[in-house]
Scaffold this motif. Structure first.
Motif, PDB file in Angstrom:
ATOM      1  N   ARG A 151       0.631  -1.257   0.057  1.00 26.16           N
ATOM      2  CA  ARG A 151      -0.141  -0.025  -0.006  1.00 26.16           C
ATOM      3  C   ARG A 151       0.893   1.213  -0.134  1.00 26.16           C
ATOM      4  NH1 ARG A 151      -5.255  -0.910   1.621  1.00 26.16           N
ATOM      5  NH2 ARG A 151      -5.467   0.888   2.543  1.00 26.16           N
ATOM      6  N   GLU A 152       0.129   2.469   0.153  1.00 30.15           N
ATOM      7  CA  GLU A 152       0.678   3.669  -0.134  1.00 30.15           C
ATOM      8  C   GLU A 152       1.390   3.827   1.404  1.00 30.15           C
ATOM      9  OE1 GLU A 152       0.137   8.104  -1.236  1.00 30.15           O
ATOM     10  OE2 GLU A 152      -1.487   6.999  -0.624  1.00 30.15           O
ATOM     11  N   ASN A 153       2.740   4.392   1.366  1.00 31.13           N
ATOM     12  CA  ASN A 153       3.611   4.604   2.430  1.00 31.13           C
ATOM     13  C   ASN A 153       3.342   5.910   2.980  1.00 31.13           C
ATOM     14  OD1 ASN A 153       5.471   5.530   4.427  1.00 31.13           O
ATOM     15  ND2 ASN A 153       7.238   4.358   3.731  1.00 31.13           N
ATOM     16  N   ILE A 154       2.523   5.983   4.194  1.00 33.45           N
ATOM     17  CA  ILE A 154       1.849   7.353   4.380  1.00 33.45           C
ATOM     18  C   ILE A 154       2.745   8.389   4.853  1.00 33.45           C
ATOM     19  CG2 ILE A 154      -0.390   6.250   4.960  1.00 33.45           C
ATOM     20  CD1 ILE A 154       0.664   7.597   8.033  1.00 33.45           C
ATOM     21  N   PHE A 155       4.086   7.797   5.390  1.00 35.22           N
ATOM     22  CA  PHE A 155       5.003   8.567   5.818  1.00 35.22           C
ATOM     23  C   PHE A 155       5.920   9.245   4.781  1.00 35.22           C
ATOM     24  CE2 PHE A 155       4.958   5.080   8.866  1.00 35.22           C
ATOM     25  CZ  PHE A 155       4.436   6.022  10.062  1.00 35.22           C
ATOM     26  N   LYS A 156       5.742   8.597   3.517  1.00 34.54           N
ATOM     27  CA  LYS A 156       6.390   9.292   2.290  1.00 34.54           C
ATOM     28  C   LYS A 156       5.219  10.075   1.446  1.00 34.54           C
ATOM     29  CE  LYS A 156      10.215   6.380   2.699  1.00 34.54           C
ATOM     30  NZ  LYS A 156      10.924   5.291   2.384  1.00 34.54           N
ATOM     31  N   LYS A 157       4.236  10.316   1.791  1.00 35.58           N
ATOM     32  CA  LYS A 157       3.205  11.108   1.246  1.00 35.58           C
ATOM     33  C   LYS A 157       3.716  12.499   0.802  1.00 35.58           C
ATOM     34  CE  LYS A 157      -1.664   9.565   1.648  1.00 35.58           C
ATOM     35  NZ  LYS A 157      -2.847   9.709   2.319  1.00 35.58           N
TER      36      LYS A 157
END
Ligand SMILES: [Zn+2]
Length: 318
Positions: A312-318
């Motif tokens: 899934r998308e890495n929310i820390f690298k948004k």
């Protein structure tokens, strides 16, 4: 009478016969040791916490795990030390203390890594009473040690990282610290298998989390767990906005937020949860041993036939 005895014998035998991979004696000995008063409830930054680290370091050495850090210790700074607590669970009086994740690995044929995790910390001493946390989570840690031992004798395909996290009980600061200072490239981690409380459930059910987000794990779990023992595997503990959502409840969260697939195994909160009665004597040996073996079987299958699971998308690298 005889017929029912034979039936019972057959049931016990058929439930247990496959489940021979883990060393049951070592599993129980490790669990008993870690949940003994000697470790004073394993709170981060305390004498008991440091003693638990020492125990784990020695077991990792004995098992023959390789290390990324000196003495397997990844230092993490946590806010700890409960001073003026109103209850064992109340907000901690924050003070920075040094904690450590204990991390070892077994190199596989591939560089892709499966991280097997369990937190070793618990809530320490409150009003002079020790909270031993046998189920929470000496049970997960002892299983992690037994699994590591199994794979030193059965070389895995994937590289297997065994991470005993500190400070889960403190807002998961141990696994948070792990991600701040990863010993390997994040892209190499293909999944996290996290165990938190796997030692007892009178309903003989193990809860699984992660399949709501990573559906590709489900068929494999059904195959491994379906009808092979008296423990049922229950799904649905990761559905957003439901009271049973455990996505945010243990160290797998940090992997999930980083977009890394996870599977979590645990039992529902029982009467002994975060009580002084969460002791070795209240662990169900048959549930624990069978459950730990099924989790190992799951890991063996994941290692051999890793499903095509979407990150899934890495929310820390948004
Ligand atoms: Zn826990």
């Amino acid at each position: 009478m005889m017929k029912s005895i034979i039936t019972i014998f057959f049931l016990i035998f058929s439930f247990q016969v496959y489940a021979q991979k883990l060393d049951s004696l070592k599993l129980m000995v490790d669990l008993k040791e870690l949940s003994s008063d000697k470790y004073q409830g394993r709170a981060p930054g305390t004498y008991g916490g440091r003693l638990a680290q020492l125990f784990l370091v020695n077991r990792f050495k004995e098992i023959g795990l390789k290390a990324y850090h000196e003495e397997y210790k990844q230092g993490v700074t946590v806010l700890g030390e409960k001073l003026d607590r109103k209850g064992p669970d109340s907000i901690w009086n924050f003070k920075q203390v040094k904690g450590a994740n204990i991390i070892g690995f077994i190199p596989g044929k591939k560089k892709e890594v499966i991280v097997i995790s369990a937190h070793y910390d618990h809530i320490g001493i409150f009003e002079k009473r020790i909270y031993n946390g046998a189920d929470d989570n000496a049970s997960g840690v002892a299983a992690l040690l037994s699994m590591a031992e199994y794979f030193t004798k059965n070389t895995p395909h994937h590289t297997l990282m065994f991470a005993a996290f500190d400070a889960e009980e403190l807002f998961m600061m141990g696994s948070m610290g792990f991600f701040k200072n990863l010993p390997i490239p994040e892209g190499d981690i293909v999944m996290n298998l996290n165990m938190d409380m796997i030692g007892t459930n009178s309903d003989y059910e193990m809860y699984a989390g992660g399949t709501h987000y990573y559906k590709e794990f489900k068929p494999m779990l059904r195959k491994i767990w379906g009808g092979r023992s008296n423990i049922g595997l229950r799904f649905g503990y990761d559905i957003p906005r439901t009271k049973d959502d455990r996505t945010f409840r243990s160290d797998h969260l940090m992997f999930h937020l980083s977009g890394i697939p996870f599977l979590y195994f645990g039992v529902p909160e029982h009467l002994n949860y975060h009580q002084t009665t969460d002791d070795y004597d209240n662990i169900s040996h048959s549930f624990y041993y069978t459950g730990a073996n099924l989790i190992l079987d799951t890991l063996i299958e994941l290692d051999r036939n890793f499903p095509d699971v979407n990150r899934r998308e890495n929310i820390f690298k948004k």
